[in-house]
Design a protein around this motif. Structure first.
Motif, PDB file in Angstrom:
ATOM      1  N   ALA A 109       0.830  -1.212   0.000  1.00 51.67           N
ATOM      2  CA  ALA A 109       0.000   0.000   0.000  1.00 51.67           C
ATOM      3  C   ALA A 109       0.857   1.252   0.000  1.00 51.67           C
ATOM      4  O   ALA A 109       0.556   2.239  -0.688  1.00 51.67           O
ATOM      5  N   VAL A 110       1.962   1.225   0.755  1.00 47.45           N
ATOM      6  CA  VAL A 110       2.848   2.395   0.823  1.00 47.45           C
ATOM      7  C   VAL A 110       3.533   2.620  -0.523  1.00 47.45           C
ATOM      8  O   VAL A 110       3.625   3.758  -1.013  1.00 47.45           O
ATOM      9  N   LEU A 111       4.003   1.535  -1.163  1.00 44.44           N
ATOM     10  CA  LEU A 111       4.649   1.674  -2.477  1.00 44.44           C
ATOM     11  C   LEU A 111       3.671   2.216  -3.510  1.00 44.44           C
ATOM     12  O   LEU A 111       4.024   3.094  -4.314  1.00 44.44           O
ATOM     13  N   GLY A 112       2.453   1.707  -3.491  1.00 47.31           N
ATOM     14  CA  GLY A 112       1.454   2.181  -4.449  1.00 47.31           C
ATOM     15  C   GLY A 112       1.141   3.657  -4.263  1.00 47.31           C
ATOM     16  O   GLY A 112       1.019   4.408  -5.244  1.00 47.31           O
ATOM     17  N   ASP A 113       1.040   4.088  -3.013  1.00 43.82           N
ATOM     18  CA  ASP A 113       0.750   5.499  -2.750  1.00 43.82           C
ATOM     19  C   ASP A 113       1.906   6.386  -3.198  1.00 43.82           C
ATOM     20  O   ASP A 113       1.692   7.450  -3.789  1.00 43.82           O
ATOM     21  N   LEU A 114       3.148   5.948  -2.936  1.00 42.07           N
ATOM     22  CA  LEU A 114       4.302   6.744  -3.358  1.00 42.07           C
ATOM     23  C   LEU A 114       4.366   6.866  -4.880  1.00 42.07           C
ATOM     24  O   LEU A 114       4.659   7.942  -5.423  1.00 42.07           O
ATOM     25  N   GLN A 115       4.097   5.790  -5.577  1.00 45.19           N
ATOM     26  CA  GLN A 115       4.131   5.842  -7.042  1.00 45.19           C
ATOM     27  C   GLN A 115       3.052   6.765  -7.587  1.00 45.19           C
ATOM     28  O   GLN A 115       3.241   7.428  -8.610  1.00 45.19           O
ATOM     29  N   SER A 116       1.916   6.843  -6.892  1.00 44.45           N
ATOM     30  CA  SER A 116       0.871   7.763  -7.327  1.00 44.45           C
ATOM     31  C   SER A 116       1.276   9.215  -7.124  1.00 44.45           C
ATOM     32  O   SER A 116       0.676  10.127  -7.704  1.00 44.45           O
ATOM     33  N   ARG A 117       2.319   9.437  -6.313  1.00 43.34           N
ATOM     34  CA  ARG A 117       2.842  10.782  -6.064  1.00 43.34           C
ATOM     35  C   ARG A 117       4.054  11.082  -6.939  1.00 43.34           C
ATOM     36  O   ARG A 117       4.839  11.988  -6.634  1.00 43.34           O
ATOM     37  N   ALA A 118       4.225  10.331  -8.012  1.00 43.18           N
ATOM     38  CA  ALA A 118       5.334  10.508  -8.963  1.00 43.18           C
ATOM     39  C   ALA A 118       6.685  10.228  -8.320  1.00 43.18           C
ATOM     40  O   ALA A 118       7.709  10.778  -8.732  1.00 43.18           O
ATOM     41  N   ALA A 119       6.700   9.378  -7.301  1.00 43.87           N
ATOM     42  CA  ALA A 119       7.956   9.032  -6.648  1.00 43.87           C
ATOM     43  C   ALA A 119       8.698   7.966  -7.443  1.00 43.87           C
ATOM     44  O   ALA A 119       8.080   7.098  -8.068  1.00 43.87           O
ATOM     45  N   ILE A 120      10.014   8.032  -7.410  1.00 44.64           N
ATOM     46  CA  ILE A 120      10.867   7.003  -8.002  1.00 44.64           C
ATOM     47  C   ILE A 120      11.426   6.169  -6.853  1.00 44.64           C
ATOM     48  O   ILE A 120      12.164   6.684  -6.006  1.00 44.64           O
ATOM     49  N   ILE A 121      11.056   4.898  -6.795  1.00 41.54           N
ATOM     50  CA  ILE A 121      11.524   4.016  -5.728  1.00 41.54           C
ATOM     51  C   ILE A 121      12.961   3.614  -6.039  1.00 41.54           C
ATOM     52  O   ILE A 121      13.240   3.026  -7.089  1.00 41.54           O
ATOM     53  N   THR A 122      13.893   3.940  -5.152  1.00 39.59           N
ATOM     54  CA  THR A 122      15.307   3.635  -5.399  1.00 39.59           C
ATOM     55  C   THR A 122      15.784   2.385  -4.674  1.00 39.59           C
ATOM     56  O   THR A 122      16.756   1.763  -5.090  1.00 39.59           O
ATOM     57  N   ASP A 123      15.083   1.990  -3.585  1.00 40.08           N
ATOM     58  CA  ASP A 123      15.544   0.811  -2.852  1.00 40.08           C
ATOM     59  C   ASP A 123      14.472   0.396  -1.850  1.00 40.08           C
ATOM     60  O   ASP A 123      13.727   1.239  -1.334  1.00 40.08           O
ATOM     61  N   THR A 124      14.378  -0.887  -1.600  1.00 31.80           N
ATOM     62  CA  THR A 124      13.540  -1.415  -0.525  1.00 31.80           C
ATOM     63  C   THR A 124      14.328  -2.467   0.233  1.00 31.80           C
ATOM     64  O   THR A 124      15.235  -3.097  -0.324  1.00 31.80           O
ATOM     65  N   GLY A 125      14.020  -2.626   1.501  1.00 34.08           N
ATOM     66  CA  GLY A 125      14.722  -3.622   2.298  1.00 34.08           C
ATOM     67  C   GLY A 125      13.856  -4.066   3.456  1.00 34.08           C
ATOM     68  O   GLY A 125      12.837  -3.448   3.777  1.00 34.08           O
ATOM     69  N   ASN A 126      14.251  -5.155   4.089  1.00 31.63           N
ATOM     70  CA  ASN A 126      13.498  -5.710   5.214  1.00 31.63           C
ATOM     71  C   ASN A 126      14.411  -5.898   6.404  1.00 31.63           C
ATOM     72  O   ASN A 126      15.585  -6.262   6.256  1.00 31.63           O
ATOM     73  N   GLY A 128      13.447  -7.867   9.810  1.00 31.78           N
ATOM     74  CA  GLY A 128      12.417  -8.522  10.610  1.00 31.78           C
ATOM     75  C   GLY A 128      11.048  -8.280  10.001  1.00 31.78           C
ATOM     76  O   GLY A 128      10.810  -8.552   8.824  1.00 31.78           O
ATOM     77  N   GLU A 129      10.125  -7.750  10.801  1.00 33.46           N
ATOM     78  CA  GLU A 129       8.769  -7.482  10.336  1.00 33.46           C
ATOM     79  C   GLU A 129       8.601  -6.045   9.829  1.00 33.46           C
ATOM     80  O   GLU A 129       7.497  -5.609   9.541  1.00 33.46           O
ATOM     81  N   THR A 130       9.727  -5.334   9.711  1.00 36.26           N
ATOM     82  CA  THR A 130       9.693  -3.941   9.267  1.00 36.26           C
ATOM     83  C   THR A 130      10.306  -3.818   7.880  1.00 36.26           C
ATOM     84  O   THR A 130      11.308  -4.469   7.577  1.00 36.26           O
ATOM     85  N   ALA A 131       9.682  -3.003   7.038  1.00 39.04           N
ATOM     86  CA  ALA A 131      10.208  -2.756   5.694  1.00 39.04           C
ATOM     87  C   ALA A 131      10.665  -1.306   5.592  1.00 39.04           C
ATOM     88  O   ALA A 131      10.076  -0.404   6.209  1.00 39.04           O
ATOM     89  N   GLU A 132      11.734  -1.076   4.815  1.00 37.05           N
ATOM     90  CA  GLU A 132      12.254   0.265   4.572  1.00 37.05           C
ATOM     91  C   GLU A 132      12.139   0.579   3.088  1.00 37.05           C
ATOM     92  O   GLU A 132      12.449  -0.262   2.244  1.00 37.05           O
ATOM     93  N   VAL A 133      11.689   1.757   2.779  1.00 37.67           N
ATOM     94  CA  VAL A 133      11.534   2.187   1.388  1.00 37.67           C
ATOM     95  C   VAL A 133      12.317   3.471   1.199  1.00 37.67           C
ATOM     96  O   VAL A 133      12.147   4.433   1.969  1.00 37.67           O
ATOM     97  N   ARG A 134      13.159   3.514   0.176  1.00 33.86           N
ATOM     98  CA  ARG A 134      13.871   4.740  -0.191  1.00 33.86           C
ATOM     99  C   ARG A 134      13.348   5.196  -1.541  1.00 33.86           C
ATOM    100  O   ARG A 134      13.175   4.383  -2.456  1.00 33.86           O
ATOM    101  N   ALA A 135      13.119   6.494  -1.643  1.00 39.83           N
ATOM    102  CA  ALA A 135      12.529   7.011  -2.875  1.00 39.83           C
ATOM    103  C   ALA A 135      12.939   8.459  -3.073  1.00 39.83           C
ATOM    104  O   ALA A 135      13.436   9.125  -2.155  1.00 39.83           O
ATOM    105  N   GLU A 136      12.733   8.935  -4.304  1.00 31.79           N
ATOM    106  CA  GLU A 136      12.875  10.351  -4.630  1.00 31.79           C
ATOM    107  C   GLU A 136      11.511  10.830  -5.111  1.00 31.79           C
ATOM    108  O   GLU A 136      10.881  10.173  -5.944  1.00 31.79           O
ATOM    109  N   ALA A 137      11.060  11.960  -4.578  1.00 28.06           N
ATOM    110  CA  ALA A 137       9.721  12.438  -4.921  1.00 28.06           C
ATOM    111  C   ALA A 137       9.689  13.955  -4.867  1.00 28.06           C
ATOM    112  O   ALA A 137      10.409  14.570  -4.072  1.00 28.06           O
TER     113      ALA A 137
END
Length: 683
Positions: free
Chosen positions: A623-640, A642-651
């Motif tokens: 859901a977070v990735l989809g929302d960021l992409q709708s904001r014209a964000a460029i996803i540069t990296d994702t990582g995990n 444990g149960e937490t995910a990290e998203v890096r983007a330019e927007a």
């Protein structure tokens, strides 16, 4: 508190980190354990000694750097607690400018975070030796060795483990002394030291080996002992690690939990053992008005040199924080300095104060190495160098980032308009990342800053401290202009003939070319034109006049009047017409040619692009990735982790206004994000 004048027994340090890593909580323990404070103030209770502003206590965050002093082992530690939120990064920048070393605090669960990287770059800019404190080791998921691995991977630094935390035993193992240190008493004030049990030491062999190998690189006599598996004397290890730390190559690491009173006293020992005294730092480089340079050794002989690194409104009055580099300063002394506009000014330092967070105490004299508060300086700004009259010298100035977000503001009561202007002048003097502008299209007054939180805090302070209530509009994003293609122009400037014939006709001709550059390249000016008539010589005054006309034109682009970026401008030809080609005529001709060239070069708007890092439960990642992409964000990296995910983007910043509310909604309140200005770009 005993005042120590021996510079070798002074440590001038800052505490910096990502937001919510525990900087202020750690500083509160430092003050308590050193005896500088009689009780521990907790951030979550709004009672932290260092968070003395009402806004800091209300929101539970640090928004301004605070200075205090603490004694430890016959040394005096000057501590500067800095904000973690990126909106207040200027506070970290100017604090680090006058520090000799720093403590970087990491969250034991999250390790190196985005703002950690930002303060790391700021530390590197001033070549500050540093210690790491891996905090919150009592939390589930905390991993000391993972934090050290993140330091190597993301900061490209060499961490040296010194104190290994054992949160379950409320103790740390000190690798240099081979001791187990327990923290006892209601607030961890009791320290009990014993030899480390053999069963514990066996599990720390890899950490002890890493420490030994790191120290051996800085002492040849240690190398053979370490390689042979022998146990070097603790004093030899400390001396070698200190040399590597002062050189900026080694970074001693401690672990614990400030909130649970675990591991702070060994960190204080590390500050004394490994961070530099003022005399250990290289001399500052000062520049004279004639362009020559001079080394300014701290505490050395010569006329007064002090750096004003912060302007602050204290009880509604203007005060200046300064660090003394050379000679002494007394109340009533006259100081001379060169203002940013190049003017030489003289003022009188009416009163001096020693500072303890939100409290000040009068001083009779400020000595080299001290950070003091000065009252009575009306025109000194951040970055000015205070000198003895007749001995002007300029230390490196403090750079402030340009604001990227603006609010349309007006006084809630029409009768307070003049008071609002006065207050805005005061707060912009205090904070170089604030600016007040007028929207050329709407005529509205805009207050620009580094982000939504930054502007919110400013408006709250204006109401609390000065009683000015402000009505504000929706945030407006600052823009810049650039060009998409190369273009040339040839402009002739002349004034109409004087009716009485007493004033000569002014005329000049300038031909130039503009071309786009890569993002982040800024402005490149080339002024070396072919001159007409042949044989004419372009004087320095004429060259400066052409440059002045061009820079004036670059401040206002053809689309929205915004400043221009990322272009090259070359003056190819200039034609002079005798006495009619005055500097004013040349400046006007250059400005006219520039406007014509810009209009033909396909001008375009650029918006601020932010580097964003969001932390979210893994179940909400989609859901977070989809929302960021709708904001014209460029996803540069994702990582995990444990149960937490990290998203890096330019927007683009405009698409991220109000994103905090959206992210909390998508993650049931468990997500958080940070963002930092990256560049202006076409969106």
């Amino acid at each position: 508190m005993k005042k120590l004048s021996r510079l070798s027994h002074v440590r001038n340090i800052g505490v910096a980190a990502h937001v919510d890593a525990g900087k202020t909580t750690l500083t509160e323990r430092i003050l308590f354990y050193t005896g500088a404070s009689y009780k521990i103030g907790e951030v979550h209770d709004g009672a932290a000694h260092m968070d003395y502003l009402a806004e800091e206590q209300r929101h539970g965050i640090t928004i301004t750097s605070a200075v205090t002093k603490a004694p430890w082992r016959d040394h005096l530690i000057q501590v500067v607690d800095t904000p973690g939120h990126v909106d207040f990064t200027i506070e970290v920048e100017r604090a680090m400018r006058v520090q000799d070393g720093c403590i970087l605090v990491l969250d034991g669960v999250r390790g190196v975070e985005p703002q950690t990287e930002t303060v790391w770059r700021q530390r590197a800019r001033f070549n500050l030796p540093a210690l790491f404190f891996v905090n919150k080791m009592d939390r589930p998921g905390a991993d000391y060795r993972a934090a050290l691995a993140a330091i190597r991977q993301r900061l490209k630094a060499e961490p040296v483990p010194i104190a290994i935390p054992l949160a379950d035993d409320h103790a740390v193992v000190h690798l240099i002394d081979r001791t187990l240190i327990r923290f006892q008493g209601e607030q961890g004030e009791g320290v009990a030291t014993e030899p480390c049990p053999a069963h514990l030491w066996e599990g720390l062999a890899a950490d002890r080996e890493a420490l030994g190998l790191a120290a051996a690189e800085w002492d040849d006599t240690l190398t053979e002992s370490v390689l042979a598996g022998l146990d070097p004397a603790p004093e030899l290890l400390r001396a070698a690690i200190r040399r590597g730390t002062l050189a900026g190559r080694l970074f001693p690491c401690y672990g614990g939990s400030a909130l649970r009173n675990l591991g702070v006293q060994p960190l204080l020992d590390g500050v004394i053992d490994f961070l530099p005294a003022p005399l250990d730092r290289p001399p500052a480089i000062g520049r004279h008005p004639d362009g020559s340079t001079e080394e300014v050794a701290l505490g050395g002989d010569g006329p007064l040199v002090a750096l004003a690194f912060k302007v602050q409104l204290w009880d509604g009055r203007r005060h200046v924080f300064a660090r003394i580099y050379r000679n002494t300063l007394k109340p009533g002394d006259t100081v001379e300095f060169v203002s940013p506009d190049g003017q030489t000014r003289r003022e009188q330092a009416a009163r001096l104060f020693d500072v303890d967070a939100g409290k000040k105490t009068k001083l009779d004299q400020a000595e080299p190495g001290e950070i003091v508060l000065i009252a009575g300086l009306r025109h000194v700004t951040t970055g000015d160098t205070l000198c003895a009259p007749g001995h002007l010298l300029g230390l490196e100035r403090i750079e402030a980032r340009a604001p990227v977000l603006g609010l349309a503001i007006e006084a809630l009561a029409g009768t307070e308009e003049d008071k609002l202007l006065e207050v805005l002048d005061k707060v912009t003097q205090e904070d170089p990342t604030l600016a007040v502008e007028e929207d050329p299209e709407t005529g509205q007054r805009l207050l620009r800053g580094m982000g939504e939180l930054h502007l919110q805090m400013v408006l709250e302070r204006m109401e609390r401290e000065f009683g000015v209530r402000v009505r504000s509009g929706r945030p407006a994003v600052a823009v810049r202009e650039t060009i998409r293609r190369a273009a040339s122009a040839d402009a002739f400037f002349t004034t109409p003939p004087s009716p009485d014939g007493k004033h000569p006709d002014l005329m000049a001709r300038v031909a130039l070319t503009v071309a786009p550059l890569a993002r982040g390249a800024g402005i490149q000016l080339v002024i070396n034109p072919r001159l007409l008539p042949a044989g004419a010589v372009l004087t320095e005054v004429q060259r400066r006049a052409i440059e002045s006309g061009l820079r004036s034109g670059l401040e206002s682009g053809p689309l929205q009047g915004a400043a221009l970026l990322d272009l090259e401008l070359e003056v190819r030809e200039a034609e002079l017409f005798g006495t009619g080609s005055t500097p004013e005529a040349l400046a006007a001709a250059a400005n006219k040619a520039l406007r014509q060239a810009l209009g033909a070069a396909q001008p375009a708007l650029m918006q601020p692009v932010m580097a964003l890092e969001a932390i979210t439960p893994e179940s909400n990642l989609g859901a977070v990735l989809g929302d960021l992409q709708s904001r014209a964000a460029i996803i540069t990296d994702t990582g995990n982790r444990g149960e937490t995910a990290e998203v890096r983007a330019e927007a683009p910043l405009a698409a991220l206004l109000g994103y905090t509310t959206t992210l909390r909604s998508l993650t049931q309140g468990r997500g958080q994000f940070t963002m930092e200005f990256l560049r202006f770009d076409l969106v």
